[in-house]
Design a protein around this motif. Structure first.
Motif, PDB file in Angstrom:
ATOM      1  N   ARG A 163       0.359  -1.039  -0.020  1.00 13.47           N
ATOM      2  CA  ARG A 163       0.236   0.347  -0.056  1.00 13.47           C
ATOM      3  C   ARG A 163       0.732   1.498  -0.192  1.00 13.47           C
ATOM      4  O   ARG A 163       1.926   0.925   0.192  1.00 13.47           O
ATOM      5  CB  ARG A 163      -0.444   0.147   1.460  1.00 13.47           C
ATOM      6  N   LEU A 164       0.685   2.761  -0.755  1.00  8.65           N
ATOM      7  CA  LEU A 164       1.765   3.437  -0.489  1.00  8.65           C
ATOM      8  C   LEU A 164       1.029   4.261   0.668  1.00  8.65           C
ATOM      9  O   LEU A 164      -0.430   4.561   1.425  1.00  8.65           O
ATOM     10  CB  LEU A 164       1.175   4.201  -2.144  1.00  8.65           C
ATOM     11  N   GLY A 165       1.972   4.505   0.883  1.00  8.89           N
ATOM     12  CA  GLY A 165       2.725   4.947   2.632  1.00  8.89           C
ATOM     13  C   GLY A 165       3.870   5.633   2.570  1.00  8.89           C
ATOM     14  O   GLY A 165       4.122   6.265   1.543  1.00  8.89           O
ATOM     15  N   SER A 166       3.654   6.249   3.840  1.00  8.24           N
ATOM     16  CA  SER A 166       5.069   6.357   4.239  1.00  8.24           C
ATOM     17  C   SER A 166       5.580   5.668   5.358  1.00  8.24           C
ATOM     18  O   SER A 166       5.262   5.221   5.885  1.00  8.24           O
ATOM     19  CB  SER A 166       5.267   8.151   4.183  1.00  8.24           C
ATOM     20  N   ALA A 167       7.610   6.000   5.513  1.00  4.20           N
ATOM     21  CA  ALA A 167       7.934   5.740   6.119  1.00  4.20           C
ATOM     22  C   ALA A 167       7.872   6.242   7.741  1.00  4.20           C
ATOM     23  O   ALA A 167       7.633   7.537   7.371  1.00  4.20           O
ATOM     24  CB  ALA A 167       9.334   5.697   6.751  1.00  4.20           C
TER      25      ALA A 167
ATOM     26  N   GLN B 288       7.282   8.794  -0.100  1.00 10.84           N
ATOM     27  CA  GLN B 288       6.085   7.771  -0.582  1.00 10.84           C
ATOM     28  C   GLN B 288       6.562   6.520  -0.538  1.00 10.84           C
ATOM     29  O   GLN B 288       7.641   6.751  -1.698  1.00 10.84           O
ATOM     30  CB  GLN B 288       5.413   8.352  -1.634  1.00 10.84           C
ATOM     31  N   LEU B 289       5.969   5.614  -0.537  1.00 13.31           N
ATOM     32  CA  LEU B 289       6.501   3.974  -0.265  1.00 13.31           C
ATOM     33  C   LEU B 289       5.869   2.950  -0.750  1.00 13.31           C
ATOM     34  O   LEU B 289       4.406   3.446   0.253  1.00 13.31           O
ATOM     35  CB  LEU B 289       7.837   3.991   0.665  1.00 13.31           C
ATOM     36  N   HIS B 290       5.890   2.297  -1.151  1.00 10.83           N
ATOM     37  CA  HIS B 290       4.899   0.846  -1.431  1.00 10.83           C
ATOM     38  C   HIS B 290       5.173   0.359  -0.511  1.00 10.83           C
ATOM     39  O   HIS B 290       6.260  -0.564  -0.271  1.00 10.83           O
ATOM     40  CB  HIS B 290       5.105   0.300  -3.058  1.00 10.83           C
ATOM     41  N   LEU B 291       4.613  -0.167   0.599  1.00  8.67           N
ATOM     42  CA  LEU B 291       4.643  -0.888   1.460  1.00  8.67           C
ATOM     43  C   LEU B 291       4.002  -1.797   2.165  1.00  8.67           C
ATOM     44  O   LEU B 291       3.005  -1.884   1.546  1.00  8.67           O
ATOM     45  CB  LEU B 291       4.992  -0.208   2.900  1.00  8.67           C
TER      46      LEU B 291
ATOM     47  N   ALA C 219      12.028  -5.935  -6.333  1.00  4.06           N
ATOM     48  CA  ALA C 219      13.425  -4.353  -5.411  1.00  4.06           C
ATOM     49  C   ALA C 219      13.246  -3.716  -6.936  1.00  4.06           C
ATOM     50  O   ALA C 219      12.950  -2.044  -6.333  1.00  4.06           O
ATOM     51  CB  ALA C 219      14.659  -5.196  -5.145  1.00  4.06           C
ATOM     52  N   ILE C 220      13.570  -4.153  -7.875  1.00  6.27           N
ATOM     53  CA  ILE C 220      13.736  -2.847  -8.991  1.00  6.27           C
ATOM     54  C   ILE C 220      12.202  -2.711  -9.064  1.00  6.27           C
ATOM     55  O   ILE C 220      12.021  -1.166  -9.268  1.00  6.27           O
ATOM     56  CB  ILE C 220      14.749  -3.412  -9.927  1.00  6.27           C
ATOM     57  N   ASP C 221      11.298  -3.270  -9.489  1.00  3.48           N
ATOM     58  CA  ASP C 221      10.436  -2.654  -9.859  1.00  3.48           C
ATOM     59  C   ASP C 221       9.412  -2.036  -8.769  1.00  3.48           C
ATOM     60  O   ASP C 221       9.003  -0.501  -8.542  1.00  3.48           O
ATOM     61  CB  ASP C 221       9.915  -4.050  -9.989  1.00  3.48           C
ATOM     62  N   ALA C 222       9.910  -2.383  -7.322  1.00  2.48           N
ATOM     63  CA  ALA C 222       9.235  -1.198  -6.403  1.00  2.48           C
ATOM     64  C   ALA C 222      10.144  -0.087  -6.159  1.00  2.48           C
ATOM     65  O   ALA C 222       9.344   0.582  -6.081  1.00  2.48           O
ATOM     66  CB  ALA C 222       9.747  -2.197  -4.710  1.00  2.48           C
ATOM     67  N   ILE C 223      11.447   0.072  -6.115  1.00  2.00           N
ATOM     68  CA  ILE C 223      11.811   1.437  -6.767  1.00  2.00           C
ATOM     69  C   ILE C 223      11.625   2.291  -7.467  1.00  2.00           C
ATOM     70  O   ILE C 223      11.416   3.797  -7.534  1.00  2.00           O
ATOM     71  CB  ILE C 223      14.031   1.173  -6.956  1.00  2.00           C
ATOM     72  N   LEU C 224      10.979   1.387  -8.476  1.00  2.00           N
ATOM     73  CA  LEU C 224      10.260   2.578  -9.923  1.00  2.00           C
ATOM     74  C   LEU C 224       9.145   2.791  -9.494  1.00  2.00           C
ATOM     75  O   LEU C 224       8.499   4.348  -9.746  1.00  2.00           O
ATOM     76  CB  LEU C 224      10.688   1.542 -11.086  1.00  2.00           C
TER      77      LEU C 224
ATOM     78  N   GLU D 299       8.298   7.165  -8.720  1.00  2.00           N
ATOM     79  CA  GLU D 299       7.353   7.719  -9.986  1.00  2.00           C
ATOM     80  C   GLU D 299       6.228   8.123  -9.112  1.00  2.00           C
ATOM     81  O   GLU D 299       5.236   8.983  -9.332  1.00  2.00           O
ATOM     82  CB  GLU D 299       6.487   6.518 -10.803  1.00  2.00           C
ATOM     83  N   ALA D 300       5.633   7.646  -7.865  1.00  2.00           N
ATOM     84  CA  ALA D 300       5.142   7.911  -7.120  1.00  2.00           C
ATOM     85  C   ALA D 300       5.029   9.282  -6.135  1.00  2.00           C
ATOM     86  O   ALA D 300       4.441  10.036  -5.807  1.00  2.00           O
ATOM     87  CB  ALA D 300       4.268   6.703  -5.352  1.00  2.00           C
TER      88      ALA D 300
END
Length: 212
Positions: A11-15, A22-25, A107-112, A116-117
């Motif tokens: 889910r898009l949120g933040s640490a 914003q991070l997909h976590l 991980a590469i896809d998560a970073i991209l 983007e977010a």
């Protein structure tokens, strides 16, 4: 596609220590870890390190955001980038070029997706870079890399090669046993909230180190 898997299980949120990014976590750290662990041998999946903002990365990202002159206008490599929070912090702080390195395609896809977010420009490099000398980079950042002896035995010669080229090296570490502290100088420390399912703690005292 691996990017679809990342979207489906995060889910898009933040640490908590880096709310600007914003991070997909993973919403349920333990559930996703078990889900992927069940397929590690069967489908060649690696543990989902990319689905969490680990304490070392959060601390290092915070330090970069609070000290943008470290990276502004410079070429930055985020080694073993995980979710890419450190790379994103460097891009946000004004780095000229940012490359996030990982050995896991998820991980590469998560970073991209995370780049983007945040509408930030981050390149990716797939593969093991520890046998090289990070040619072309002015700054190398690594969050939570000293998690076992095998990695440490390769990481320290890599860092020594970087220092001979006057590359700025910073490491974020939450007290992992394999960090050779005698070879580093502490530059900052933070109290970083972490998922208790992964760390058996709510807060990790985390240090940003620079090699001596």
């Amino acid at each position: 596609m691996t990017s679809a898997f990342v979207r489906a299980h995060t889910r898009l949120g933040s640490a908590p220590h880096v709310p600007e990014i914003q991070l997909h976590l993973a919403e349920d750290a333990f559930d996703l870890w078990e889900r992927v662990e069940d397929q590690v041998g069967e489908k060649g999946l690696a543990p989902p390190f990319w689905a969490f903002a680990w304490a070392g990365g959060q601390a290092l990202a915070r330090y970069v955001l609070d000290n943008p002159s470290l990276v502004a206008g410079r070429s930055v490599l985020d080694l073993a980038a995980g979710c890419g929070v450190v790379a994103l912090a460097a891009a946000k702080a004004g780095a000229r070029r940012v490359v996030a390195n990982e050995i896991d395609q998820f991980a590469i896809d998560a970073i991209l997706l995370n780049a983007e977010a945040n509408e930030l420009s981050v390149q990716t490099e797939y593969g093991d870079m520890l046998d090289g000398d990070a040619d072309g980079f002015d700054v190398v950042l690594a969050g939570d890399i000293f998690y076992d002896t095998a990695v440490t035995s390769r990481m320290m010669p890599f860092i020594h090669r970087l220092r001979t080229r006057d590359v700025t090296v910073l490491v974020g570490d939450p007290g992992r046993a394999h960090l050779p502290r005698e070879q580093f100088t502490r530059v900052a420390h933070y109290e970083v909230p972490v998922p208790t399912a992964l760390e058996n703690a709510e807060i990790k005292t985390t240090t940003v180190w620079q090699p001596r």
